[in-house]
Design a protein around this motif. Structure first.
Motif, PDB file in Angstrom:
ATOM      1  N   UNK A  56       0.844  -1.186   0.000  1.00 15.91           N
ATOM      2  CA  UNK A  56       0.000   0.000   0.000  1.00 15.91           C
ATOM      3  C   UNK A  56       0.884   1.243   0.000  1.00 15.91           C
ATOM      4  N   UNK A  57       1.247   1.750  -1.191  1.00 14.12           N
ATOM      5  CA  UNK A  57       0.790   1.274  -2.499  1.00 14.12           C
ATOM      6  C   UNK A  57       1.601   0.075  -2.984  1.00 14.12           C
ATOM      7  N   UNK A  58       1.189  -0.488  -4.131  1.00 10.70           N
ATOM      8  CA  UNK A  58       1.940  -1.584  -4.746  1.00 10.70           C
ATOM      9  C   UNK A  58       3.349  -1.113  -5.077  1.00 10.70           C
TER      10      UNK A  58
ATOM     11  N   UNK B  99      12.675  -4.417 -14.624  1.00  6.90           N
ATOM     12  CA  UNK B  99      13.739  -5.366 -14.924  1.00  6.90           C
ATOM     13  C   UNK B  99      14.297  -5.055 -16.309  1.00  6.90           C
ATOM     14  N   UNK B 100      15.554  -4.671 -16.362  1.00  6.55           N
ATOM     15  CA  UNK B 100      16.231  -4.370 -17.624  1.00  6.55           C
ATOM     16  C   UNK B 100      17.530  -5.162 -17.648  1.00  6.55           C
ATOM     17  N   UNK B 101      17.532  -6.293 -18.349  1.00  5.60           N
ATOM     18  CA  UNK B 101      18.704  -7.162 -18.317  1.00  5.60           C
ATOM     19  C   UNK B 101      18.907  -7.695 -16.914  1.00  5.60           C
ATOM     20  N   UNK B 102      20.118  -7.545 -16.402  1.00 10.55           N
ATOM     21  CA  UNK B 102      20.424  -7.978 -15.042  1.00 10.55           C
ATOM     22  C   UNK B 102      20.148  -6.894 -14.020  1.00 10.55           C
ATOM     23  N   UNK B 103      19.789  -5.712 -14.493  1.00 13.16           N
ATOM     24  CA  UNK B 103      19.582  -4.576 -13.597  1.00 13.16           C
ATOM     25  C   UNK B 103      18.146  -4.548 -13.077  1.00 13.16           C
ATOM     26  N   UNK B 104      17.984  -3.982 -11.880  1.00 18.25           N
ATOM     27  CA  UNK B 104      16.688  -3.802 -11.264  1.00 18.25           C
ATOM     28  C   UNK B 104      16.557  -2.356 -10.798  1.00 18.25           C
ATOM     29  N   UNK B 105      15.436  -1.729 -11.114  1.00 17.57           N
ATOM     30  CA  UNK B 105      15.215  -0.334 -10.756  1.00 17.57           C
ATOM     31  C   UNK B 105      13.923  -0.208  -9.963  1.00 17.57           C
ATOM     32  N   UNK B 106      14.022   0.336  -8.752  1.00 21.58           N
ATOM     33  CA  UNK B 106      12.864   0.581  -7.900  1.00 21.58           C
ATOM     34  C   UNK B 106      12.108   1.782  -8.456  1.00 21.58           C
ATOM     35  N   UNK B 107      11.002   1.528  -9.138  1.00 15.84           N
ATOM     36  CA  UNK B 107      10.269   2.610  -9.786  1.00 15.84           C
ATOM     37  C   UNK B 107       9.554   3.512  -8.791  1.00 15.84           C
ATOM     38  N   UNK B 108       9.126   2.950  -7.674  1.00 16.98           N
ATOM     39  CA  UNK B 108       8.461   3.797  -6.680  1.00 16.98           C
ATOM     40  C   UNK B 108       9.368   4.938  -6.231  1.00 16.98           C
TER      41      UNK B 108
ATOM     42  N   UNK C  23       1.079   3.524  -6.790  1.00 19.21           N
ATOM     43  CA  UNK C  23       1.941   4.698  -6.576  1.00 19.21           C
ATOM     44  C   UNK C  23       1.749   5.729  -7.689  1.00 19.21           C
ATOM     45  N   UNK C  24       0.842   6.654  -7.497  1.00 15.85           N
ATOM     46  CA  UNK C  24       0.537   7.665  -8.506  1.00 15.85           C
ATOM     47  C   UNK C  24       0.509   9.043  -7.843  1.00 15.85           C
ATOM     48  N   UNK C  25       1.322   9.946  -8.358  1.00 12.14           N
ATOM     49  CA  UNK C  25       1.309  11.326  -7.881  1.00 12.14           C
ATOM     50  C   UNK C  25       0.215  12.132  -8.564  1.00 12.14           C
ATOM     51  N   UNK C  26      -0.001  11.815  -9.838  1.00 13.42           N
ATOM     52  CA  UNK C  26      -0.968  12.580 -10.626  1.00 13.42           C
ATOM     53  C   UNK C  26      -1.467  11.735 -11.784  1.00 13.42           C
ATOM     54  N   UNK C  27      -2.793  11.631 -11.925  1.00  8.43           N
ATOM     55  CA  UNK C  27      -3.379  10.903 -13.042  1.00  8.43           C
ATOM     56  C   UNK C  27      -3.536  11.832 -14.247  1.00  8.43           C
ATOM     57  N   UNK C  28      -3.405  11.301 -15.454  1.00  7.58           N
ATOM     58  CA  UNK C  28      -3.589  12.147 -16.643  1.00  7.58           C
ATOM     59  C   UNK C  28      -5.066  12.450 -16.874  1.00  7.58           C
ATOM     60  N   UNK C  29      -5.355  13.638 -17.347  1.00  9.37           N
ATOM     61  CA  UNK C  29      -6.722  13.988 -17.728  1.00  9.37           C
ATOM     62  C   UNK C  29      -7.000  13.575 -19.166  1.00  9.37           C
TER      63      UNK C  29
END
Length: 263
Positions: free
Chosen positions: A7-9, A14-23, A211-217
């Protein structure tokens, strides 16, 4: 893109062997740059075009997981002796499946393996979900879904889902209404497959936050095939979509693409 319940998800790219925390990237610049290369996610060979979200054409034509019956389980042809991969089918199709109601852009019905809950709903960007029936096989879940589609859609309006305006629903009440209305059809399926083959579940509805700061209109979609570089500030992640201030992109669509990520 991997999703972990929370909460939130939580999302991990996943990009190749790399991992990026998008949150952790929310509110920051993010760039995706497709190199032009695509590799089959099954065999790894280079392919000029991706089929069924990540496969080369030979794998698309030979793998059971790419057959028509995956999208339409009621068309299963295992018992006709024409399954592309019987061993694969026995592992994936002959196990319990769940028929569920979800709310991503309105009420919908869907099916998933019991082991895929709640990932399936997070993949869809659902804000609510409720398992309603359990069946023994994927084919049986397809027949139940076809029955439910007489009353409710099996599709998500992805544009509406991304706008974040979905109103909450009383899924338990919808379940009871549908089970009553479709009772005779379910009884017919039980006569065909066995009285215990289709079981009503007594579970509570689940809710999901993203995890959303702003939704698109206004939803504008990026396409790496047309424009191989995507830039923008990351405003959110929902379902398999990145929401940028420059538009949205469905990462699932580009599975197998070689992409350089800058954050």
């Amino acid at each position: 893109m991997a999703i972990e319940p929370g909460s939130p998800a939580r999302y991990v790219l996943r990009a190749g062997e790399e991992r990026l925390d998008l949150n952790a990237c929310l509110g920051k610049p993010l760039s995706l740059d497709w190199t032009g290369a695509i590799a089959c996610t099954h065999c790894g060979r280079p392919t000029r075009k991706s089929f069924a979200q990540g496969y080369c054409y030979p794998c698309f034509k030979k793998l059971a997981q790419c057959d028509t019956c995956i999208m339409k389980p009621e068309l299963c042809h295992f018992f006709e002796g024409t399954c592309r991969e019987p061993d694969w089918a026995e592992r994936h199709c002959f196990q319990p499946h769940v028929v569920y109601l979800a709310n991503a852009s309105g009420l919908k019905v869907g099916i998933t393996r019991a082991s895929q809950m709640p990932t399936r709903w997070l993949d869809q960007g659902a804000v609510q979900a409720l398992p309603i029936l359990e069946v023994d096989t994927r084919q049986q879940s397809g027949f139940v879904e076809v029955l439910f589609k007489e009353q409710v859609s099996d599709r998500t309006n992805w544009r509406a889902m991304l706008k974040g305006t979905t109103e909450p629903l009383d899924l338990a009440a919808e379940r009871d209404r549908l089970l009553e209305r479709l009772g005779s059809g379910l009884d017919n399926l039980r006569e065909r497959f066995g009285a215990d083959a289709i079981r009503v579940l007594d579970t509570a509805p689940l809710s999901f936050d993203y995890p959303v700061l702003e939704f698109p209109t206004k939803v504008v979609s990026h396409n790496l095939d047309k424009h191989p570089r995507v830039d923008g500030t990351l405003l959110g992640i929902k379902g398999q979509y990145l929401i940028l201030d420059s538009g949205v992109i469905n990462l699932r669509k580009f599975t197998g693409y070689e992409v350089r990520v800058s954050a």
